[in-house]
Design an enzyme around this catalytic site. Structure first.
Site, PDB file in Angstrom:
ATOM      1  N   ASN A 155    -118.463 -32.107 -46.657  1.00 28.18           N
ATOM      2  CA  ASN A 155    -118.440 -33.100 -45.564  1.00 28.18           C
ATOM      3  C   ASN A 155    -119.003 -32.403 -44.079  1.00 28.18           C
ATOM      4  OD1 ASN A 155    -116.259 -31.682 -45.831  1.00 28.18           O
ATOM      5  ND2 ASN A 155    -114.914 -32.620 -44.437  1.00 28.18           N
ATOM      6  N   LYS A 178    -120.377 -20.526 -52.429  1.00 30.32           N
ATOM      7  CA  LYS A 178    -120.565 -21.456 -53.349  1.00 30.32           C
ATOM      8  C   LYS A 178    -120.545 -22.780 -52.627  1.00 30.32           C
ATOM      9  CE  LYS A 178    -119.796 -24.795 -56.598  1.00 30.32           C
ATOM     10  NZ  LYS A 178    -120.264 -25.730 -55.918  1.00 30.32           N
ATOM     11  N   GLU A 253    -107.814 -24.721 -47.794  1.00 28.84           N
ATOM     12  CA  GLU A 253    -107.815 -25.935 -46.954  1.00 28.84           C
ATOM     13  C   GLU A 253    -108.040 -27.051 -47.678  1.00 28.84           C
ATOM     14  OE1 GLU A 253    -107.022 -25.490 -43.963  1.00 28.84           O
ATOM     15  OE2 GLU A 253    -107.508 -23.535 -43.384  1.00 28.84           O
ATOM     16  N   CYS A 287    -110.916 -34.017 -43.242  1.00 28.83           N
ATOM     17  CA  CYS A 287    -109.695 -33.800 -43.977  1.00 28.83           C
ATOM     18  C   CYS A 287    -108.634 -34.282 -42.859  1.00 28.83           C
ATOM     19  CB  CYS A 287    -109.484 -32.236 -44.118  1.00 28.83           C
ATOM     20  SG  CYS A 287    -110.314 -31.069 -42.995  1.00 28.83           S
ATOM     21  N   GLU A 388    -105.086 -39.567 -50.059  1.00 27.40           N
ATOM     22  CA  GLU A 388    -106.174 -39.286 -49.404  1.00 27.40           C
ATOM     23  C   GLU A 388    -107.561 -40.032 -49.892  1.00 27.40           C
ATOM     24  OE1 GLU A 388    -108.277 -35.676 -49.468  1.00 27.40           O
ATOM     25  OE2 GLU A 388    -108.062 -35.635 -47.146  1.00 27.40           O
TER      26      GLU A 388
HETATM   27  P1  NAD Z   1    -113.928 -31.003 -54.516  1.00 23.89           P
HETATM   28  O1  NAD Z   1    -112.444 -30.163 -54.394  1.00 23.89           O
HETATM   29  O2  NAD Z   1    -114.297 -31.538 -55.823  1.00 23.89           O
HETATM   30  O3  NAD Z   1    -115.054 -29.786 -54.206  1.00 23.89           O
HETATM   31  C1  NAD Z   1    -114.904 -28.767 -53.314  1.00 23.89           C
HETATM   32  C2  NAD Z   1    -115.870 -27.665 -53.663  1.00 23.89           C
HETATM   33  O4  NAD Z   1    -115.021 -26.864 -54.837  1.00 23.89           O
HETATM   34  C3  NAD Z   1    -117.171 -27.754 -54.231  1.00 23.89           C
HETATM   35  O5  NAD Z   1    -118.115 -26.749 -53.991  1.00 23.89           O
HETATM   36  C4  NAD Z   1    -117.055 -27.781 -55.635  1.00 23.89           C
HETATM   37  O6  NAD Z   1    -118.406 -27.589 -56.297  1.00 23.89           O
HETATM   38  C5  NAD Z   1    -116.189 -26.948 -56.071  1.00 23.89           C
HETATM   39  N1  NAD Z   1    -115.399 -26.940 -57.073  1.00 23.89           N
HETATM   40  C6  NAD Z   1    -114.996 -28.075 -57.702  1.00 23.89           C
HETATM   41  N2  NAD Z   1    -114.343 -27.749 -58.785  1.00 23.89           N
HETATM   42  C7  NAD Z   1    -114.115 -26.232 -58.764  1.00 23.89           C
HETATM   43  C8  NAD Z   1    -113.519 -25.505 -59.762  1.00 23.89           C
HETATM   44  N3  NAD Z   1    -112.816 -25.955 -61.027  1.00 23.89           N
HETATM   45  N4  NAD Z   1    -113.435 -24.126 -59.371  1.00 23.89           N
HETATM   46  C9  NAD Z   1    -114.048 -23.879 -58.383  1.00 23.89           C
HETATM   47  N5  NAD Z   1    -114.713 -24.371 -57.478  1.00 23.89           N
HETATM   48  C10 NAD Z   1    -114.733 -25.968 -57.780  1.00 23.89           C
HETATM   49  O7  NAD Z   1    -114.164 -31.672 -53.252  1.00 23.89           O
HETATM   50  P2  NAD Z   1    -115.662 -32.625 -53.039  1.00 23.89           P
HETATM   51  O8  NAD Z   1    -116.231 -33.164 -54.297  1.00 23.89           O
HETATM   52  O9  NAD Z   1    -116.352 -32.056 -52.030  1.00 23.89           O
HETATM   53  O10 NAD Z   1    -114.777 -33.909 -52.759  1.00 23.89           O
HETATM   54  C11 NAD Z   1    -113.580 -34.609 -53.397  1.00 23.89           C
HETATM   55  C12 NAD Z   1    -112.506 -34.775 -52.782  1.00 23.89           C
HETATM   56  O11 NAD Z   1    -111.874 -33.776 -52.111  1.00 23.89           O
HETATM   57  C13 NAD Z   1    -112.739 -35.837 -51.783  1.00 23.89           C
HETATM   58  O12 NAD Z   1    -112.486 -37.228 -52.146  1.00 23.89           O
HETATM   59  C14 NAD Z   1    -111.714 -35.546 -50.533  1.00 23.89           C
HETATM   60  O13 NAD Z   1    -110.691 -36.084 -50.879  1.00 23.89           O
HETATM   61  C15 NAD Z   1    -111.586 -34.150 -50.462  1.00 23.89           C
HETATM   62  N6  NAD Z   1    -112.446 -33.482 -49.523  1.00 23.89           N
HETATM   63  C16 NAD Z   1    -111.565 -32.820 -48.732  1.00 23.89           C
HETATM   64  C17 NAD Z   1    -112.274 -32.018 -47.836  1.00 23.89           C
HETATM   65  C18 NAD Z   1    -111.359 -31.137 -46.605  1.00 23.89           C
HETATM   66  O14 NAD Z   1    -111.987 -30.696 -45.745  1.00 23.89           O
HETATM   67  N7  NAD Z   1    -110.102 -31.111 -46.841  1.00 23.89           N
HETATM   68  C19 NAD Z   1    -113.484 -31.631 -47.842  1.00 23.89           C
HETATM   69  C20 NAD Z   1    -114.234 -32.502 -48.708  1.00 23.89           C
HETATM   70  C21 NAD Z   1    -113.560 -33.284 -49.717  1.00 23.89           C
END
Ligand code: NAD
Length: 495
Positions: A155, A178, A253, A287, A388
């Site tokens: 985001n 990453k 976070e 978030c 969420e």
């Molecule tokens: P995600 O949690 O899937 O991914 C975030 C990061 O973690 C990415 O770089 C991803 O490649 C990495 N990742 C994924 N699986 C992992 C694992 N098993 N081990 C280590 N790293 C891993 O989030 P997203 O795809 O960016 O979005 C999915 C959901 O997360 C959204 O639908 C939303 O609800 C939430 N989100 C929250 C925030 C926030 O700021 N709190 C930001 C973006 C997304």
């Protein structure tokens, strides 16, 4: 070879593709078309990046650099980001579809983090300890942790990365980044500025690719001391348990379902603007989104009508245009998830007052848009009020009095942020005391600063980013005992 633009990882000071030569495409959410490629890394790339970071931490010039010099490097980096803000912001927009105005605002603000934490680098102090023992001198030192893995979502890639990088580097750690597989380009572009600023090789490295491949490999790597993660709560839980296996430090976070509470005595026009910015800015992909709008029943009808009227005027369109107010959703899976939640809300019995679908305009047909959507008469037990969504979906929930507002506000597994709109100063303070969230805004919403600690209560996370406390999460304390006595006493008892 494809004709898409290519971005490379920075590992040990070298720009490189992945060990296997595989690439991941990245799409522009406004056009739906692929526009760039980033390396699809695997285990070998993880090994190489962590080894480089570990070397830089243990024995490279970074390890010998004093804290004042570290601070200067960070401040130089801040200057370079300020110089390239427009270029980096435009890259972010191509990758994540958020408004250029928003991303440029973020990029122009980011240097402050490097100035602030750069200034803090040489103010990390230990202390001389009082002693209850004769002839000893003891003191504490504060030391960096080692190799930090920074995992970021799609985001706000550079802002959420900066919240980790600035304190991690100020404290003397080295970093492997990453970025999200959907939005890696701006992070890779930023790496050139680290080289230009003069950071030694290996201090900052990147590994692009999928979370389940390189993300997990980084989190479980034995040479990694800490994981700083922003993303979804399910991924956060998995990162937490992986990191526990070899007792790594973690900062998480995660998400939120933040209450934005409007009392009848509030300045209603301001509160309505706060409700809109809380949920429709960034198409709800923050978030801290104020996705639960709690409205006192005596002004419920009035506020609902005004929020709908203002949201209806939102201009959807090309995120690069200054006239656009709501851009597309960043990823296609996320767009589909948002649409599914609209069905969830309808099936749960909420009344759709606005939106509830993809826009029909021809010009928006290729983009991953969802109309600003407002549901009324939401009950806090409905799924739409508990989970969420991360999209432009607002749930309006009525309440009668302070006790009910507080109980609804806190009845959530999350605790990232909250807003309170009221003219009553005593009520404002009561709510700032009693809301279980890491940030509470009074008569405003969505303010963040490098100076203000940010993080979650409950399942919204662990640790704090920003503010002076953030650097504590990248340091550990060593106690040193110096014996000043001539003679060592009885070796069989504790001193
Ligand atoms: P995600 O949690 O899937 O991914 C975030 C990061 O973690 C990415 O770089 C991803 O490649 C990495 N990742 C994924 N699986 C992992 C694992 N098993 N081990 C280590 N790293 C891993 O989030 P997203 O795809 O960016 O979005 C999915 C959901 O997360 C959204 O639908 C939303 O609800 C939430 N989100 C929250 C925030 C926030 O700021 N709190 C930001 C973006 C997304």
């Amino acid at each position: 070879m494809s004709n898409l633009e290519r971005f490379y990882n920075l590992v040990d000071g070298n720009y490189q593709a992945s060990a296997t030569g595989c690439w991941l495409t990245t799409a522009n959410p406004y056009t739906g078309a692929d526009w760039a490629e980033v390396p699809q890394c695997g285990i070998d790339d993880v090994e190489q990046a962590v080894a480089a970071a570990y070397r830089a931490f243990s024995s490279g010039p970074w390890a010998r650099l004093n804290a004042t010099a570290r601070g200067k490097l960070l401040r130089r980096l801040g200057d370079l980001i300020a110089r390239d803000a427009e270029k980096l912001a435009a890259l972010e927009v191509r990758d994540n579809g958020k408004l250029y105005a928003e991303m440029l605002g973020q990029l122009r603000y980011l240097p402050e983090w490097y100035y602030y934490f750069g200034g803090l680098a040489d103010k990390i102090e230990g202390g001389v300890l009082p002693s209850d023992k004769a002839e000893v001198f003891s003191y504490t030192k504060r030391e960096p942790l080692g190799v930090v893995v920074a995992i970021t979502p799609w985001n706000s890639p550079l802002m959420l990365l900066t919240w980790k990088l600035a304190p991690a580097l100020a404290a003397g750690n080295t970093v492997v980044i990453k970025p999200s597989e959907f939005t890696s380009c701006s992070t890779l572009a930023l790496m050139a500025l680290f080289k230009e600023a003069g950071f030694p090789d290996g201090v900052v490295n990147t590994v692009t690719g999928f979370g389940h491949e390189v993300g997990t490999a980084l989190v479980s790597h034995p040479l990694v001391a800490k994981v700083a993660f922003t993303g979804g709560d399910a991924t956060g839980a998995s990162v937490y348990s992986q990191a526990a296996k070899n007792i790594k430090h973690v900062t998480l976070e995660l998400g939120g379902k933040s209450p934005n509470i409007i009392f009848a005595d509030a300045h209603i026009e301001n509160a309505v603007k706060g409700a809109i910015s809380g949920i429709f800015a960034a198409s709800g992909q923050t978030c801290i989104a104020g996705s639960r709008l709690l409205v006192q029943r005596s002004v419920y009808q009035q506020v609902s009508e005004k929020v709908v009227a203002l949201a209806r005027t939102a201009q959807l369109g090309d995120p690069m245009l200054s006239t656009t107010q709501v851009g597309p959703i960043t990823t296609l899976p996320q767009r589909d998830k948002v649409l599914q939640y609209i069905d969830v809300a309808r099936e749960g019995g909420a009344e759709c007052l606005l939106g509830g679908k993809r826009p029909e305009a021809e010009a928006l047909a290729n983009g991953w848009f969802v109309e600003p959507t407002i549901f009324a008469d939401v009950h806090n037990q409905m799924r739409i009020a508990r989970e969420e969504v991360f999209g432009p979906i607002l749930s309006i929930i009525p309440f009668d009095d302070d006790d009910e507002a507080l109980s609804i506000a806190n009845d959530t597994p999350y605790g990232l942020a909250a807003g309170v709109w009221t003219a009553d100063i005593r009520r404002a303070f009561r709510f700032t005391d009693q809301i279980r969230a890491g940030t509470v805004w009074v008569n405003t919403y969505r303010a963040v600063s490098f100076m203000a600690p940010f993080g979650g209560y409950k399942q919204s996370g662990i640790g704090r980013e920003n503010g002076q406390v953030a650097i504590d999460d990248y340091l550990q304390t060593k106690s040193v005992w110096v014996n000043l006595a001539e003679e060592v006493l009885n070796p069989f008892v504790m001193r």
